[in-house]
Design a protein around this motif. Structure first.
Motif, PDB file in Angstrom:
ATOM      1  N   GLY A 122       0.803  -1.213   0.000  1.00 40.34           N
ATOM      2  CA  GLY A 122       0.000   0.000   0.000  1.00 40.34           C
ATOM      3  C   GLY A 122       0.838   1.264   0.000  1.00 40.34           C
ATOM      4  O   GLY A 122       0.414   2.309   0.492  1.00 40.34           O
ATOM      5  N   ALA A 123       2.030   1.184  -0.587  1.00 40.10           N
ATOM      6  CA  ALA A 123       2.977   2.297  -0.504  1.00 40.10           C
ATOM      7  C   ALA A 123       2.498   3.549  -1.235  1.00 40.10           C
ATOM      8  O   ALA A 123       2.879   4.662  -0.864  1.00 40.10           O
ATOM      9  CB  ALA A 123       4.343   1.874  -1.046  1.00 40.10           C
ATOM     10  N   VAL A 124       1.675   3.401  -2.273  1.00 37.25           N
ATOM     11  CA  VAL A 124       1.202   4.583  -2.994  1.00 37.25           C
ATOM     12  C   VAL A 124       0.341   5.449  -2.085  1.00 37.25           C
ATOM     13  O   VAL A 124       0.533   6.670  -1.995  1.00 37.25           O
ATOM     14  CB  VAL A 124       0.423   4.189  -4.268  1.00 37.25           C
ATOM     15  CG1 VAL A 124      -0.238   5.414  -4.891  1.00 37.25           C
ATOM     16  CG2 VAL A 124       1.356   3.541  -5.287  1.00 37.25           C
ATOM     17  N   LEU A 125      -0.614   4.852  -1.399  1.00 37.85           N
ATOM     18  CA  LEU A 125      -1.439   5.622  -0.466  1.00 37.85           C
ATOM     19  C   LEU A 125      -0.582   6.215   0.640  1.00 37.85           C
ATOM     20  O   LEU A 125      -0.750   7.384   1.022  1.00 37.85           O
ATOM     21  CB  LEU A 125      -2.528   4.721   0.132  1.00 37.85           C
ATOM     22  CG  LEU A 125      -3.441   5.378   1.186  1.00 37.85           C
ATOM     23  CD1 LEU A 125      -4.145   6.597   0.611  1.00 37.85           C
ATOM     24  CD2 LEU A 125      -4.461   4.366   1.719  1.00 37.85           C
ATOM     25  N   LEU A 126       0.365   5.453   1.140  1.00 39.04           N
ATOM     26  CA  LEU A 126       1.232   5.950   2.206  1.00 39.04           C
ATOM     27  C   LEU A 126       2.102   7.111   1.710  1.00 39.04           C
ATOM     28  O   LEU A 126       2.350   8.072   2.441  1.00 39.04           O
ATOM     29  CB  LEU A 126       2.112   4.811   2.730  1.00 39.04           C
ATOM     30  CG  LEU A 126       2.953   5.093   3.973  1.00 39.04           C
ATOM     31  CD1 LEU A 126       2.102   5.633   5.108  1.00 39.04           C
ATOM     32  CD2 LEU A 126       3.685   3.833   4.401  1.00 39.04           C
ATOM     33  N   ALA A 127       2.549   7.039   0.457  1.00 35.75           N
ATOM     34  CA  ALA A 127       3.381   8.101  -0.101  1.00 35.75           C
ATOM     35  C   ALA A 127       2.630   9.429  -0.163  1.00 35.75           C
ATOM     36  O   ALA A 127       3.231  10.509  -0.088  1.00 35.75           O
ATOM     37  CB  ALA A 127       3.862   7.708  -1.496  1.00 35.75           C
ATOM     38  N   LYS A 128       1.322   9.377  -0.284  1.00 36.02           N
ATOM     39  CA  LYS A 128       0.513  10.604  -0.371  1.00 36.02           C
ATOM     40  C   LYS A 128       0.533  11.391   0.931  1.00 36.02           C
ATOM     41  O   LYS A 128       0.181  12.570   0.958  1.00 36.02           O
ATOM     42  CB  LYS A 128      -0.921  10.250  -0.773  1.00 36.02           C
ATOM     43  CG  LYS A 128      -1.020   9.685  -2.185  1.00 36.02           C
ATOM     44  CD  LYS A 128      -2.418   9.197  -2.529  1.00 36.02           C
ATOM     45  CE  LYS A 128      -2.429   8.566  -3.924  1.00 36.02           C
ATOM     46  NZ  LYS A 128      -3.753   8.049  -4.314  1.00 36.02           N
ATOM     47  N   THR A 129       0.945  10.767   2.018  1.00 34.98           N
ATOM     48  CA  THR A 129       1.050  11.464   3.296  1.00 34.98           C
ATOM     49  C   THR A 129       2.331  12.279   3.403  1.00 34.98           C
ATOM     50  O   THR A 129       2.455  13.145   4.270  1.00 34.98           O
ATOM     51  CB  THR A 129       1.037  10.462   4.466  1.00 34.98           C
ATOM     52  OG1 THR A 129       2.238   9.662   4.419  1.00 34.98           O
ATOM     53  CG2 THR A 129      -0.192   9.562   4.399  1.00 34.98           C
ATOM     54  N   GLY A 130       3.320  11.973   2.562  1.00 34.81           N
ATOM     55  CA  GLY A 130       4.628  12.604   2.669  1.00 34.81           C
ATOM     56  C   GLY A 130       5.555  11.895   3.642  1.00 34.81           C
ATOM     57  O   GLY A 130       6.726  12.262   3.758  1.00 34.81           O
ATOM     58  N   LEU A 131       5.056  10.878   4.328  1.00 32.63           N
ATOM     59  CA  LEU A 131       5.878  10.181   5.314  1.00 32.63           C
ATOM     60  C   LEU A 131       7.030   9.403   4.685  1.00 32.63           C
ATOM     61  O   LEU A 131       7.999   9.068   5.367  1.00 32.63           O
ATOM     62  CB  LEU A 131       5.010   9.221   6.138  1.00 32.63           C
ATOM     63  CG  LEU A 131       4.012   9.866   7.108  1.00 32.63           C
ATOM     64  CD1 LEU A 131       3.086   8.812   7.705  1.00 32.63           C
ATOM     65  CD2 LEU A 131       4.751  10.613   8.219  1.00 32.63           C
ATOM     66  N   LEU A 132       6.916   9.102   3.402  1.00 35.43           N
ATOM     67  CA  LEU A 132       7.981   8.345   2.731  1.00 35.43           C
ATOM     68  C   LEU A 132       9.006   9.248   2.041  1.00 35.43           C
ATOM     69  O   LEU A 132       9.994   8.748   1.506  1.00 35.43           O
ATOM     70  CB  LEU A 132       7.372   7.392   1.692  1.00 35.43           C
ATOM     71  CG  LEU A 132       6.491   6.269   2.227  1.00 35.43           C
ATOM     72  CD1 LEU A 132       5.956   5.410   1.080  1.00 35.43           C
ATOM     73  CD2 LEU A 132       7.244   5.400   3.221  1.00 35.43           C
TER      74      LEU A 132
END
Length: 334
Positions: A122-132
Motif C-alpha cells: 500500500g505504498a502509494v497511499l502511504l506516499a501521499k502522506t509525505g511520510l515516505l
C-alpha cells in the motif's frame, strides 16, 4: 514483553478498491497467533491483537473484485492505534482522490502519535502522506512509474521484499505478509511467541539481513538524521567499525556532539548499540544460516569465536551451538 492480557490495538485501513486478500490474510494470521500461543481455539479469549477494520464512512467498502467489506470503525471514532496496516489497493493513482484526503490526514495523525505504520503493498497511499519522502520504500513493480512521476523524493525499490525506516515498514508482494506478522508478534509479545507462529505458518525464513533491518527499527523512532546515518554505518560495518572520529566527520559533527546526540536519540551509547547489533546479528545468523561459529564471529565483529561464545552466553544463557541446536535452520524445517 508486553502484558499478554492487553491486546495490541491494530487498525487495517479500507481504501476504495482495496485488495480483500491483503486485508483478510493479515487479519486471520494475527488472530490465529493467539490461539497458537495459548493452545486453545477460543479466538476472542486468546487474541493478541484488537483488530479493527477502518473506513472513511460506515458504509461497506468494495474490494477490487466487488466484495463488500464492512468496517467496524470509521475515521471519526477518535481511536488511537499502536499499529496501522495500509493494505494493497487496485490501480492506485498518484493524485489524492477526494475520498482519500481524510485517510491521508488520519495516517499522518496516527504516525504523529507514535503508531507503527505498515504498508502491505500500500505504498502509494502511504506516499501521499509525505511520510515516505526521503526514505526508501518497496511495493509492486507496477507502482514504479507512479513513484517516478508523482513521488520523486521516495527511493522506491520494488526489488526489496521488506524496507524498514523508523516507524514505517513497507512490504512488497504477498509472501512477506507472514514475516511482517511475525515481526509484530515478536515486537509486542516476544521471541517465543513469534517463533511458535512462524513454525505453524511459514516454510520460508526471511533472510537474516532483512530480519536484522526489521529488528533495528525499534531504535530508529527518532528524527535525528545524522544519528540515523550513523546507525546505518554501524549496522553495515560491524565486522570492522570505523572510529568515532571517522563517523563523526562523515556527518559533520564533533565526536563529543555525536556521542551526546546518539545517546539522546537512541537511548544507548554508540558502543552499547554496536554490541546490541552484534549480538542480534549473531542470533539471527545462528537461526537461519549454517555458517560456522567462527564465520559468524568474524561477520559480526567479534575478535574470535570464543569472544562470541562468551558474549552470547552472558546475554542468552546458552552457548551459540546450543542455541542453534534448539532454534536453528534444521529445526525451522519441522
Amino acid at each position: 514483553m508486553k502484558n499478554m492480557g492487553v491486546p495490541v490495538s491494530l487498525a487495517i485501513l479500507l481504501p476504495e478498491r482495496v485488495w480483500a486478500g491483503s486485508v483478510f490474510l493479515v487479519q486471520e494470521l494475527l488472530l490465529i497467533a493467539g490461539t497458537l500461543l495459548s493452545q486453545q481455539t477460543d479466538i476472542a479469549a486468546s487474541a493478541l491483537f484488537d483488530i479493527r477494520l477502518l473506513a472513511e464512512r460506515g458504509a461497506p467498502v468494495h474490494s477490487l473484485g466487488g466484495l463488500a467489506i464492512h468496517p467496524g470503525r470509521t475515521l471519526d471514532t477518535g481511536d488511537d492505534y499502536q499499529v496501522v496496516i495500509v493494505p494493497a489497493q487496485f490501480a492506485p493513482t498518484g493524485t489524492i482522490a477526494e475520498e482519500e484526503r481524510r485517510m491521508v490526514a488520519w495516517l499522518l495523525e496516527q504516525h504523529g502519535k507514535g503508531a507503527l505504520i505498515v504498508s502491505l503493498n500500500g505504498a502509494v497511499l502511504l506516499a501521499k502522506t509525505g511520510l515516505l519522502d526521503g526514505k526508501q520504500a518497496t511495493g509492486p513493480v507496477s507502482d514504479q512509474a507512479i513513484f517516478a512521476r508523482h513521488f520523486p523524493l521516495v527511493r522506491f525499490t520494488p526489488s526489496r521484499r521488506i524496507v524498514v525506516d523508523e516507524r514505517i515498514i513497507c512490504a512488497g508482494g504477498i509472501i512477506p505478509t507472514v514475516e511482517i506478522c511475525a515481526y509484530l508478534i515478536e515486537r509486542f509479545f516476544g521471541q517465543h511467541a513469534s517463533q511458535k507462529f512462524i513454525r505453524h505458518t511459514s516454510t520460508e525464513a526471511l533472510p537474516w539481513h532483512e530480519k536484522f533491518g526489521v529488528w533495528s527499527s525499534q531504535f530508529k523512532q527518532h528524527r535525528d538524521v545524522p544519528v540515523l546515518a550513523i546507525q546505518q554505518t554501524i549496522e553495515s560495518s560491524l565486522a570492522q567499525l570505523p572510529s568515532l572520529s571517522t563517523m563523526a566527520a562523515a556527518v559533520h559533527l564533533s565526536p563529543r556532539t555525536l556521542s551526546r546526540r546518539f545517546q539522546a536519540a537512541v537511548g544507548v551509547n554508540l558502543r552499547r548499540y554496536a554490541a546490541e547489533c552484534r549480538l542480534e546479528m549473531a542470533r539471527l545468523m545462528l537461526r537461519v544460516t549454517s555458517d560456522s561459529i567462527a564465520r559468524i564471529a568474524d561477520e559480526c565483529g567479534y575478535g574470535s569465536a570464543s569472544a562470541l561464545v562468551q558474549a552470547f552466553g552472558a546475554r542468552h544463557g546458552v552457548s551459540p551451538a546450543r542455541y542453534r541446536l534448539e532454534v536453528g535452520p534444521s529445526r525451522a524445517r519441522h
